[in-house]
Design an enzyme around this catalytic site. Structure first.
Site, PDB file in Angstrom:
ATOM      1  N   HIS A  13      28.323  26.457  -7.150  1.00 42.78           N
ATOM      2  CA  HIS A  13      28.767  27.794  -7.549  1.00 42.78           C
ATOM      3  C   HIS A  13      28.451  28.043  -9.018  1.00 42.78           C
ATOM      4  O   HIS A  13      28.258  27.116  -9.795  1.00 42.78           O
ATOM      5  CB  HIS A  13      30.278  27.969  -7.345  1.00 42.78           C
ATOM      6  CG  HIS A  13      30.720  27.762  -5.944  1.00 42.78           C
ATOM      7  ND1 HIS A  13      30.352  28.590  -4.894  1.00 42.78           N
ATOM      8  CD2 HIS A  13      31.512  26.812  -5.392  1.00 42.78           C
ATOM      9  CE1 HIS A  13      30.905  28.156  -3.779  1.00 42.78           C
ATOM     10  NE2 HIS A  13      31.615  27.081  -4.049  1.00 42.78           N
ATOM     11  N   CYS A  65      28.963  34.908  -7.726  1.00 40.99           N
ATOM     12  CA  CYS A  65      28.332  33.595  -7.615  1.00 40.99           C
ATOM     13  C   CYS A  65      26.949  33.858  -7.027  1.00 40.99           C
ATOM     14  O   CYS A  65      26.852  34.381  -5.915  1.00 40.99           O
ATOM     15  CB  CYS A  65      29.154  32.678  -6.710  1.00 40.99           C
ATOM     16  SG  CYS A  65      28.317  31.138  -6.281  1.00 40.99           S
ATOM     17  N   HIS A 110      26.099  32.785  -3.446  1.00 38.18           N
ATOM     18  CA  HIS A 110      27.012  33.258  -2.400  1.00 38.18           C
ATOM     19  C   HIS A 110      27.403  34.727  -2.544  1.00 38.18           C
ATOM     20  O   HIS A 110      28.384  35.176  -1.941  1.00 38.18           O
ATOM     21  CB  HIS A 110      28.259  32.368  -2.380  1.00 38.18           C
ATOM     22  CG  HIS A 110      27.932  30.921  -2.205  1.00 38.18           C
ATOM     23  ND1 HIS A 110      28.147  29.986  -3.191  1.00 38.18           N
ATOM     24  CD2 HIS A 110      27.352  30.262  -1.157  1.00 38.18           C
ATOM     25  CE1 HIS A 110      27.735  28.806  -2.760  1.00 38.18           C
ATOM     26  NE2 HIS A 110      27.250  28.942  -1.528  1.00 38.18           N
ATOM     27  N   MET A 170      31.164  36.516  -2.423  1.00 40.23           N
ATOM     28  CA  MET A 170      31.809  35.773  -3.513  1.00 40.23           C
ATOM     29  C   MET A 170      31.616  36.550  -4.813  1.00 40.23           C
ATOM     30  O   MET A 170      30.700  36.289  -5.594  1.00 40.23           O
ATOM     31  CB  MET A 170      31.250  34.349  -3.618  1.00 40.23           C
ATOM     32  CG  MET A 170      32.062  33.455  -4.507  1.00 40.23           C
ATOM     33  SD  MET A 170      31.596  31.727  -4.290  1.00 40.23           S
ATOM     34  CE  MET A 170      32.703  30.967  -5.469  1.00 40.23           C
TER      35      MET A 170
END
Length: 189
Positions: A80, A124, A127, A132
């Site tokens: 991440h 992120c 993602h 995210m």
């Protein structure tokens, strides 16, 4: 069997013991409250968990803070990063170090102090399509709880209040017991 040699339990002795137990419970509550204060949350720092439990989210996803608050991002899963998407004019937030493709793993921490008022949107990189994303709003009115004028109660005060209440209930329960049933058991006349 004679009770002469054994120690009798007197009302005064039992209440003295109960008072000591109540004081100990209160001290334990104070120690718990102090350890919570030292553990963070105070002093202008908020925490955002990155990928809690392996999920593809920031927790909390939306955060409202006052200017000068430091946000600490803590990784709880792998691969991440934190990449700013938009921010107020004059803010210089760059997110995690490295290119947007650079990711970090469990245990990594990244902090940034937000000074400029406005809304910061971030994501992120690997993602983002999974949702995210997060938002940090910096406002001098942060923490008002939706316009409530009631003061915020720190968790340390709540812990101390619970411990004190428990000690009081325990002591009052013992007082009731002795008032109802007496307390000079085993006394030989």
């Amino acid at each position: 069997m004679s009770m002469e040699g054994s120690e009798s339990v007197t009302r005064r002795g039992f209440l003295r013991t109960a008072t000591g137990a109540a004081a100990t419970a209160g001290a334990a509550g104070t120690a718990a409250a102090k350890s919570q204060e030292e553990g963070g949350g105070g002093g202008g720092t908020k925490e955002v968990v990155v990928g809690p439990g392996g999920s593809l989210v920031f927790e909390p996803a939306e955060l409202e803070i006052k200017p000068g608050t430091t946000v600490k991002f803590v990784w709880e899963s792998d691969n991440h990063n934190v990449v700013p998407e938009s921010q107020p004019d004059g803010a210089g937030w760059e997110g995690t170090k490295g290119a947007p493709s650079k990711t970090y793993d469990t245990g990594h921490e990244y902090s940034y102090t937000f000074e400029t008022e406005g809304t910061y949107e971030y994501f992120c990189q690997p993602h983002k399509t999974a949702g995210m994303v997060g938002t940090i709003t910096v406002s001098p009115n942060a923490g008002g709880g939706g316009g409530s004028s009631a003061p915020a109660i720190p968790s340390s005060a709540k812990t101390l209040g619970i411990a004190t209440t428990a000690a009081m209930v325990f002591t009052l329960g013992l007082a009731y017991f002795f008032m109802k049933y007496g307390g000079d058991y085993g006394r030989v006349e």
